[in-house]
Write a protein that holds these residues in place. Structure first.
Motif, mmCIF file in Angstrom:
data_model
loop_
_atom_site.group_PDB
_atom_site.id
_atom_site.type_symbol
_atom_site.label_atom_id
_atom_site.label_comp_id
_atom_site.label_asym_id
_atom_site.label_seq_id
_atom_site.Cartn_x
_atom_site.Cartn_y
_atom_site.Cartn_z
ATOM 1 N N LEU A 72 0.828 -1.207 0.000
ATOM 2 C CA LEU A 72 0.000 0.000 0.000
ATOM 3 C C LEU A 72 0.861 1.255 0.000
ATOM 4 C CD1 LEU A 72 -2.748 -1.196 2.508
ATOM 5 C CD2 LEU A 72 -3.006 -0.840 0.040
ATOM 6 N N MET A 73 1.983 1.236 0.730
ATOM 7 C CA MET A 73 2.874 2.395 0.730
ATOM 8 C C MET A 73 3.553 2.564 -0.633
ATOM 9 S SD MET A 73 4.611 2.714 4.511
ATOM 10 C CE MET A 73 5.323 1.085 4.528
ATOM 11 N N THR A 74 3.769 1.475 -1.353
ATOM 12 C CA THR A 74 4.316 1.582 -2.711
ATOM 13 C C THR A 74 3.363 2.374 -3.603
ATOM 14 O OG1 THR A 74 5.560 -0.473 -2.532
ATOM 15 C CG2 THR A 74 4.977 0.259 -4.747
ATOM 16 N N ILE A 75 2.074 2.051 -3.533
ATOM 17 C CA ILE A 75 1.082 2.734 -4.365
ATOM 18 C C ILE A 75 0.912 4.179 -3.936
ATOM 19 C CG2 ILE A 75 -1.342 2.728 -5.062
ATOM 20 C CD1 ILE A 75 -1.272 -0.350 -4.611
ATOM 21 N N ILE A 76 0.737 4.412 -2.633
ATOM 22 C CA ILE A 76 0.509 5.772 -2.140
ATOM 23 C C ILE A 76 1.764 6.618 -2.302
ATOM 24 C CG2 ILE A 76 0.038 7.116 -0.053
ATOM 25 C CD1 ILE A 76 -1.878 4.918 0.801
ATOM 26 N N GLY A 77 2.947 6.040 -2.028
ATOM 27 C CA GLY A 77 4.184 6.796 -2.184
ATOM 28 C C GLY A 77 4.425 7.225 -3.612
ATOM 29 N N THR A 78 4.092 6.364 -4.576
ATOM 30 C CA THR A 78 4.243 6.726 -5.980
ATOM 31 C C THR A 78 3.240 7.806 -6.372
ATOM 32 O OG1 THR A 78 5.007 4.490 -6.469
ATOM 33 C CG2 THR A 78 4.314 5.824 -8.326
ATOM 34 N N ALA A 79 2.008 7.720 -5.836
ATOM 35 C CA ALA A 79 1.016 8.765 -6.101
ATOM 36 C C ALA A 79 1.485 10.109 -5.549
ATOM 37 C CB ALA A 79 -0.324 8.380 -5.493
ATOM 38 N N SER A 102 -0.486 -0.836 -16.243
ATOM 39 C CA SER A 102 0.292 0.291 -16.784
ATOM 40 C C SER A 102 -0.569 1.540 -16.868
ATOM 41 C CB SER A 102 0.838 -0.067 -18.169
ATOM 42 O OG SER A 102 1.732 -1.140 -18.097
ATOM 43 N N ALA A 103 -1.811 1.380 -17.309
ATOM 44 C CA ALA A 103 -2.717 2.524 -17.407
ATOM 45 C C ALA A 103 -3.160 3.006 -16.037
ATOM 46 C CB ALA A 103 -3.941 2.157 -18.245
ATOM 47 N N LEU A 104 -3.162 2.100 -15.041
ATOM 48 C CA LEU A 104 -3.582 2.467 -13.694
ATOM 49 C C LEU A 104 -2.428 2.993 -12.838
ATOM 50 C CD1 LEU A 104 -6.024 -0.469 -12.848
ATOM 51 C CD2 LEU A 104 -6.572 1.823 -13.667
ATOM 52 N N SER A 105 -1.208 2.964 -13.362
ATOM 53 C CA SER A 105 -0.060 3.486 -12.614
ATOM 54 C C SER A 105 -0.200 4.995 -12.422
ATOM 55 C CB SER A 105 1.238 3.177 -13.357
ATOM 56 O OG SER A 105 1.404 1.777 -13.494
ATOM 57 N N PRO A 106 0.284 5.528 -11.301
ATOM 58 C CA PRO A 106 0.104 6.956 -11.028
ATOM 59 C C PRO A 106 0.606 7.880 -12.124
ATOM 60 C CG PRO A 106 0.806 5.830 -9.050
ATOM 61 C CD PRO A 106 0.872 4.818 -10.156
ATOM 62 N N HIS A 107 1.781 7.578 -12.722
ATOM 63 C CA HIS A 107 2.321 8.484 -13.739
ATOM 64 C C HIS A 107 1.474 8.474 -15.002
ATOM 65 C CE1 HIS A 107 4.191 4.510 -14.299
ATOM 66 N NE2 HIS A 107 4.185 4.795 -15.591
ATOM 67 N N ALA A 108 0.815 7.329 -15.322
ATOM 68 C CA ALA A 108 -0.068 7.277 -16.488
ATOM 69 C C ALA A 108 -1.431 7.885 -16.156
ATOM 70 C CB ALA A 108 -0.234 5.831 -16.955
ATOM 71 N N TRP A 109 -1.940 7.600 -14.972
ATOM 72 C CA TRP A 109 -3.229 8.145 -14.534
ATOM 73 C C TRP A 109 -3.159 9.667 -14.444
ATOM 74 C CZ3 TRP A 109 -5.533 10.845 -10.511
ATOM 75 C CH2 TRP A 109 -6.893 10.651 -10.312
ATOM 76 N N ARG A 110 -2.002 10.165 -14.098
ATOM 77 C CA ARG A 110 -1.801 11.617 -13.965
ATOM 78 C C ARG A 110 -2.077 12.350 -15.270
ATOM 79 N NH1 ARG A 110 2.517 15.455 -14.271
ATOM 80 N NH2 ARG A 110 2.697 16.738 -12.392
ATOM 81 N N ASP A 111 -1.658 11.778 -16.380
ATOM 82 C CA ASP A 111 -1.832 12.444 -17.672
ATOM 83 C C ASP A 111 -3.297 12.600 -18.052
ATOM 84 O OD1 ASP A 111 0.909 12.579 -17.870
ATOM 85 O OD2 ASP A 111 1.087 10.713 -19.019
ATOM 86 N N SER A 112 -4.125 11.650 -17.644
ATOM 87 C CA SER A 112 -5.546 11.701 -18.009
ATOM 88 C C SER A 112 -6.409 12.362 -16.947
ATOM 89 C CB SER A 112 -6.063 10.283 -18.275
ATOM 90 O OG SER A 112 -5.857 9.454 -17.150
ATOM 91 N N HIS A 113 -5.808 12.793 -15.833
ATOM 92 C CA HIS A 113 -6.569 13.446 -14.766
ATOM 93 C C HIS A 113 -5.804 14.688 -14.282
ATOM 94 C CE1 HIS A 113 -8.140 9.339 -14.786
ATOM 95 N NE2 HIS A 113 -9.250 9.818 -14.251
ATOM 96 N N PRO A 114 -5.644 15.686 -15.138
ATOM 97 C CA PRO A 114 -4.897 16.892 -14.727
ATOM 98 C C PRO A 114 -5.562 17.641 -13.580
ATOM 99 C CG PRO A 114 -6.023 17.240 -16.819
ATOM 100 C CD PRO A 114 -6.156 15.782 -16.511
ATOM 101 N N GLU A 115 -6.870 17.455 -13.418
ATOM 102 C CA GLU A 115 -7.576 18.160 -12.335
ATOM 103 C C GLU A 115 -7.181 17.618 -10.962
ATOM 104 O OE1 GLU A 115 -9.817 14.484 -13.159
ATOM 105 O OE2 GLU A 115 -8.882 16.043 -14.385
ATOM 106 N N SER A 116 -6.580 16.429 -10.907
ATOM 107 C CA SER A 116 -6.198 15.823 -9.629
ATOM 108 C C SER A 116 -4.729 16.017 -9.306
ATOM 109 C CB SER A 116 -6.534 14.322 -9.645
ATOM 110 O OG SER A 116 -7.922 14.110 -9.751
ATOM 111 N N ILE A 117 -4.034 16.878 -10.048
ATOM 112 C CA ILE A 117 -2.631 17.170 -9.774
ATOM 113 C C ILE A 117 -2.542 18.296 -8.764
ATOM 114 C CG2 ILE A 117 -0.445 17.936 -10.777
ATOM 115 C CD1 ILE A 117 -1.336 16.739 -13.413
#
Length: 581
Positions: free
Chosen positions: A506-513, A539-554
């Motif tokens: 869980l810390m891997t996922i949250i830390g990357t986010a 790959s599409a659910l990874s934070p760096h990929a999800w970031r590109d499609s959700h600029p409002e959450s940056i």
């Protein structure tokens, strides 16, 4: 005095023997006193170190000491080095000038009205504050003064009742034996059995624990204030369900991290409660080591053991990873990096030093200059002149890194091989100089041991001059481990092996986010719902990929904070370099 010559000789011999015995006793007392004095010095240094850790400033930045302010590259510097020094001074002047202009612009710019308003997307409720009726008589209303006041409303819990329609087949209709008599819509996969908790509840539990560092007993108070008081076992079950759904994502992030050319690694301890019996370790990749440690702890009756969290930080890819082991043994990094090929940077722990041999040269070890500087800085009280000189030289390395930060790899490597190697040569020369030799610096003194540390790991400390992708220190990974330390201070321990491994995932996922500056709640909520719906494109659910499609959450403000901190550091270093002019 006796008249007999022989008696006089015996008397002289006796007196001489007494004098020699007394001299020997004095020498023994002197040696004992010297040992006690040295022991007292060592103890005082330990006390000073502990006081510094408890109450002293954490920053290693210094502005005092001999030669501490000057960027002097030596009298034997090549024309290229001298030219680079002059360029550094000119660049420093430009940085300071730009900073002063920006400061003047900010001071002279009048505050805009929009700066005092809250974001437009927030809902607004108007409340008219008027005079009493008896005071309004005979007055004419000409308008209103608007004052925006931000309000906080406690989160609300609600129960969603899902009614699934049921249809029965007519009795007279022929149907196959396997066809159900009652037909109902397909039910989605829930977070827990019976779909009792929505994904949003799981997101809150996980974010509160590993983002806000709130243990379950504090979460009970937060949920209780909203009208529902769950048991701690219920919260633990929710955490288990979320981790089970997102475990493949954590494994994907670890694999993605190992595609970087350089990875930083650091670790910190955590208390693990000793189980009453060895858990089922079938098919566990570390079963042998885990069984040895737990069996020994159970046999000795220890209530707990010192386990370890490991943090991994990709130097150039936007991903981090965590791992959990039952001890600080080298099989942890060896297992995680079993298929990694590149450079590992960290402190000079014994488990890292021979990793190139154990990996058949797949992995090259690079040492961290921040660790070396820290060991030297701890000797400041006893050796102020030598420490100031060494720290001034190490600071030059960091100044060079500051200047070449924006260059491409080829130019960065070229500058390191010309400038950084010149400074490294000056450090090596000073370590062998009279000022760092006995009797001024004894080998067993704290500075003598710090100097031996640098000499012993000199090749690893020079690794950044061989590869432009290798950073000069492992500070980014060390800062990553603060998340573990802060969490450990709140939830105190891990109750089982599986709990530690769940936390690492869980810390891997949250830390990357967090590294991608994402709104952790928004990211977890979307990814968890998509995972429960059966989506497996990690790959599409990874934070760096999800970031590109959700600029409002940056979280743009985090980027601004880092940029402002970097600008302040750049100006501070520029002022120091300007002093050499």
């Amino acid at each position: 005095m006796p008249d007999d010559m022989e008696a006089l000789r015996r008397m002289v011999a006796s007196l001489q023997s007494q004098v020699e015995e007394q001299a020997h006793s004095v020498l023994e007392l002197k040696n004992h006193n010297d040992k006690l004095e040295q022991k007292n010095i060592d103890l005082q240094l330990k006390v000073d170190k502990l006081l510094q850790q408890l109450f002293g400033r954490r920053s290693e930045r210094r502005v005092d000491g001999d030669g501490q302010l000057f960027l002097d590259l030596g009298e034997v510097a090549t024309p290229e080095v001298v030219s680079a020094l002059e360029e550094a001074v000119r660049e420093a002047e430009q940085v300071i000038e730009d900073a002063e202009e920006e400061k003047q612009k900010r001071r002279s710019r009048p505050p805009r009205k929009s700066d005092r308003k809250f974001p437009e997307h927030l809902p607004r409720v108007e409340r008219i504050v008027d005079l009493p009726e008896d005071r309004r008589e005979g007055l004419k209303l000409i308008g209103y003064d608007e004052v925006e006041t931000l309000e906080w409303i406690r989160p609300e819990l609600r129960v969603r009742i899902n009614k699934y329609a049921k249809y029965a087949l007519p009795v007279e209709k022929n149907r196959a034996d396997e066809e159900p008599a009652i037909i109902s819509p397909e039910r989605p996969t829930g977070l827990v059995a019976g779909d009792r908790f929505d994904a949003s509840v799981g997101v809150e539990v996980i974010a509160w624990k590993y983002f806000y560092h709130l243990p379950f007993y504090r979460q009970q108070d937060l949920f209780g204030g909203c009208g529902w008081t769950p048991s701690r076992s219920t919260l633990a079950n929710i955490e288990t369900s979320v981790e089970f759904a997102l475990r493949p994502l954590a494994e994907h992030l670890r694999s993605f991290l190992k595609t970087d050319a350089c990875v930083g690694c650091d670790d910190t301890g955590v208390v693990l409660i000793t189980p009453t019996a060895i858990p089922d370790l079938s098919n566990h990749p570390r079963a042998e080591r885990i069984g040895e440690v737990l069996e020994k702890a159970i046999a000795s009756g220890k209530p707990s053991i010192q386990a370890n969290f490991w943090g991994y930080y990709a130097s150039r890819l936007p991903v981090v990873a965590f791992d959990f082991t039952v001890s600080r043994h080298r099989d942890g990094p060896d297992d995680v990096l079993a298929d990694y090929e590149g450079t590992l940077i960290g402190d000079c722990w014994s488990g890292f030093q021979k990793i190139d041999v154990r990996s058949d040269s797949r992995i090259t070890f690079a040492a961290c200059w921040a660790h070396a500087r820290r060991k030297i800085d701890e000797c400041r009280g006893a050796f102020p002149i030598q420490v100031a000189k060494l720290e001034s030289l190490i600071r030059m390395l960091y100044d060079i890194e500051d200047q070449i930060k924006t260059l491409d790899d080829a130019e960065r490597l070229s500058r390191r091989q010309s400038l950084s190697r010149h400074v490294l040569g000056s450090i090596e020369e000073y370590l062998e100089s009279e000022a760092m030799s006995s009797p001024k610096v004894l080998p067993k003194s704290n500075l003598g041991q710090a100097a031996a540390y640098v000499r012993r790991h000199w090749a690893a400390l020079n690794r950044s001059t061989e590869d432009a992708r290798v950073p000069i220190d492992n500070n980014d990974c060390e800062q990553l481990m603060k998340r573990v330390a802060t969490g450990r201070k709140n939830w105190l321990f891990k109750g089982s092996l599986s709990a530690g491994e769940r936390a690492a995932n869980l810390m891997t996922i949250i830390g990357t986010a967090i590294r991608n500056d994402l709104d952790v709640h928004a990211y977890l909520d979307d990814v968890l719902r998509r995972a429960l719906a059966g989506e497996t494109d990690w790959s599409a659910l990874s934070p760096h990929a999800w970031r590109d499609s959700h600029p409002e959450s940056i979280r743009d403000y985090r980027q601004d904070e880092r940029r402002q901190a970097a600008d302040r550091k750049r100006v501070r270093r520029a002022r120091r370099r300007q002093l050499k002019k």
